[in-house]
Design an enzyme around this catalytic site. Structure first.
Site, mmCIF file in Angstrom:
data_model
loop_
_atom_site.group_PDB
_atom_site.id
_atom_site.type_symbol
_atom_site.label_atom_id
_atom_site.label_comp_id
_atom_site.label_asym_id
_atom_site.label_seq_id
_atom_site.Cartn_x
_atom_site.Cartn_y
_atom_site.Cartn_z
ATOM 1 N N LYS A 86 0.856 -1.197 0.000
ATOM 2 C CA LYS A 86 0.000 0.000 0.000
ATOM 3 C C LYS A 86 0.888 1.242 0.000
ATOM 4 O O LYS A 86 1.940 1.263 0.651
ATOM 5 C CB LYS A 86 -0.867 -0.063 1.261
ATOM 6 C CG LYS A 86 -1.922 0.998 1.416
ATOM 7 C CD LYS A 86 -2.728 0.696 2.695
ATOM 8 C CE LYS A 86 -3.829 1.702 2.954
ATOM 9 N NZ LYS A 86 -4.622 1.365 4.162
ATOM 10 N N SER A 163 -9.427 1.061 3.248
ATOM 11 C CA SER A 163 -8.671 1.981 2.419
ATOM 12 C C SER A 163 -7.546 1.313 1.625
ATOM 13 O O SER A 163 -6.949 1.959 0.770
ATOM 14 C CB SER A 163 -8.054 3.064 3.304
ATOM 15 O OG SER A 163 -7.101 2.484 4.203
ATOM 16 N N SER A 187 -9.482 -1.506 7.272
ATOM 17 C CA SER A 187 -8.903 -1.231 5.956
ATOM 18 C C SER A 187 -8.104 -2.373 5.336
ATOM 19 O O SER A 187 -7.770 -2.304 4.152
ATOM 20 C CB SER A 187 -8.025 0.020 6.013
ATOM 21 O OG SER A 187 -8.823 1.153 6.189
#
Lengths: 461, 69
Positions: A86, A163, A187
């Site tokens: 990420k 996310s 997330s």
């Protein structure tokens, strides 16, 4: 165990199957890396899983892995396996935008600890994966960030879950063999659920948060997203080496394990989708048929109460962490981040302290519940992946979950796929174990996975 | 019956922002903050308070140095 299938493209198989092929000399790290890069070239324009590709770095790492393997030097089972992180993780020499124009041009000179550990173990970093801005959000999608929104490989009109949006999209679509995300109130587990993956969180401190842009000091945890439970076990084995052997743990039978099945109370979140509920009940029966001792159990408080506590803790900590940007550059933020920071700036310190006091009471009560069992089963999100940008579906998917209790209580939790809806969207549940016993959660998840066909089905992109 | 909680006004929020270092927020962001303010205060007021003063907060922040984590 999912065996390598040489008649299909390499990206289709699990990371564990690729590991076996590498160990048997049936594929090289370069061939694997090239397969993933080709897959990215083929489809990433449709799913937008990556913010930044590191093609040359990846091929160089793959060649180095091949040279070492040829010399008989095995660093770890992940040597030569391509992965993504990420874009809120720092990687030396690669852009670290965290999905924000505020961090445009930011190129760290250090690696996040987990990235450094994976690269030291020989894993091949493909690049930085899409994220909601700063690894956070408010449930909505506003299409106002400097990167295109990641798309769900099962239906590109749908949301990936956030996310860690790119982590979910990439592992489902085969643009990475596994990924690292981060979870404050869901997330890692939301994209795992929406994209049909395995997503794992451990209590704070088990996996290093060093080099990850913080979102909420008291709740943030990193976690892997993988195609199979075995893949998750391998990643955790490597990251927590030499203390653990989750790969051995997941082969244990579950007969005799005492499992609490938690269906609520869900409070104001209402009921799960019928497809989510039906798959949940069938999955419980599968565990029962394997000899698990199933009991009905209840959360000690409505799950929506847990969510409310996170709404006082998360935004206020985020507003503290990113105060300088809010003061000086609010106009450069996307709507979701700015809204969260504006709201967080309004939370009274007194209310924040009471939220942390409530959190402690909730965490103790949840711990009392979990201690009565070897593991408990809950819903994950109550809904399937929503249409991207369509409200109120988007916010309902992110908010109406049974994920936040275990952020507050810091129990290990695994979300995994429990089948597919009539629209061919992934369904999911969550398995929670006692603190420091994530091996049991993985063991239960593996037993379920072995008994079901879901890992043989990939999105048809 | 208690009076309803007054809604914060743009003037209230503008003054709050100036007091707390947010004076460079553009007008549209101050307007949005005004919209959010009542919900935030309701959430805080609505949170049940632990019954015992001795009930402490969750152990929130660790004391390790960042490089040690």
């Amino acid at each position: 165990m999912h065996e390598a299938n040489t008649s299909k493209p390499l990206w289709v198989q699990s990371a564990s199957a690729s590991i076996r092929m590498l160990q048997e000399g049936r594929v090289s790290a370069r061939q694997l890396t090239e397969a993933y890069l080709a897959r990215i070239a083929e489809i990433d324009g449709r799913i937008h899983s990556f913010h930044h590709l590191a093609e040359a770095r990846a091929l160089s790492a793959a060649d180095a892995a091949d040279r070492e393997i040829a010399a008989g030097r095995w660093r770890s089972p992940l040597q030569g396996i391509p992965f993504g992180v990420k874009d809120n993780y720092d990687v030396a020499g690669l852009p670290a935008t965290a999905g924000s124009r505020l961090r445009s041009g930011n190129v760290p000179t250090r690696d996040a600890r987990l990235v450094a550990d994976l690269e030291a173990a020989g894993a091949v970093l493909l690049g930085k994966l899409a994220t909601w801005e700063y690894g956070t959000g408010n449930g909505g999608e506003y299409f106002d960030l400097p990167f295109p929104s990641a798309r769900n490989p099962w239906d590109t009109s749908r949301f990936t879950g956030g996310s860690s949006t790119g982590a979910g999209a990439s592992v489902a679509a085969g643009t990475a063999a596994f990924a690292l995300g981060s979870d404050t109130t869901g997330s890692v587990r939301l994209p795992a659920a929406a994209c049909g993956l395995v997503g794992v969180i451990l209590p704070q401190g088990r996996l290093s948060g060093h080099g990850i842009l913080p979102n909420c000091y008291s709740l943030d945890v990193p976690g892997p997203l993988t195609w199979t439970v075995e893949d998750a076990a391998v990643v955790l084995d490597v990251l927590l080496a030499p203390a653990n052997s989750y790969r051995r743990s997941i082969t244990r039978p579950i007969a005799g394990l005492r499992i609490g099945v938690v269906r609520g109370p869900l409070g104001r979140f209402g009921a799960p989708d019928a497809s989510v509920e039906q798959a949940f009940e069938e999955a419980v029966r599968i565990l029962e048929r394997q000899g698990a001792r199933i009991d009905d159990a209840r959360l000690p408080m409505p799950v929506s109460d847990c969510f409310d506590v996170t709404r006082l803790i998360g935004p206020s900590e985020s507003a503290a962490i990113h105060e300088a940007e809010l003061r000086e550059r609010s106009h450069e933020m996307g709507f979701a981040l700015r809204d969260k920071l504006l709201a967080g700036s309004l939370v009274r310190a007194v209310d924040y302290i009471h939220a942390q006091r409530q959190r402690r009471l909730m965490a103790d009560a949840i711990d009392d519940l979990v201690r009565g069992y070897d593991a408990i089963i809950t819903y994950g999100p109550l809904h399937v992946a929503p249409r991207l940008g369509v409200e109120p579906e988007m916010t309902a998917f992110t908010v109406e979950t049974v994920l936040t209790p275990f952020n507050l209580s810091q129990h290990p939790a695994v979300v995994q796929c429990t089948g597919y809806s009539a629209e061919r969207l992934p369904l999911s549940w969550q398995i929670v174990a006692n603190r420091h016993d994530e091996a049991t959660a993985l063991c239960v998840a593996a037993a379920y996975e072995r008994a079901t066909p879901w890992r043989t089905i990939r999105p048809a992109l | 019956m208690t009076d309803p909680v007054p809604k914060p006004t743009l003037e209230d929020i503008t003054a709050f922002a100036r007091r707390h270092g947010l004076d460079r927020l553009p007008p549209e962001h101050l307007a949005r903050m005004t919209e959010l303010a009542l919900n935030v205060s309701e959430l805080g007021r609505g949170l049940p308070r632990p019954a015992m003063k001795e009930d402490p907060p969750a152990p929130t922040f660790e004391f390790s140095r960042p490089d040690d984590r």
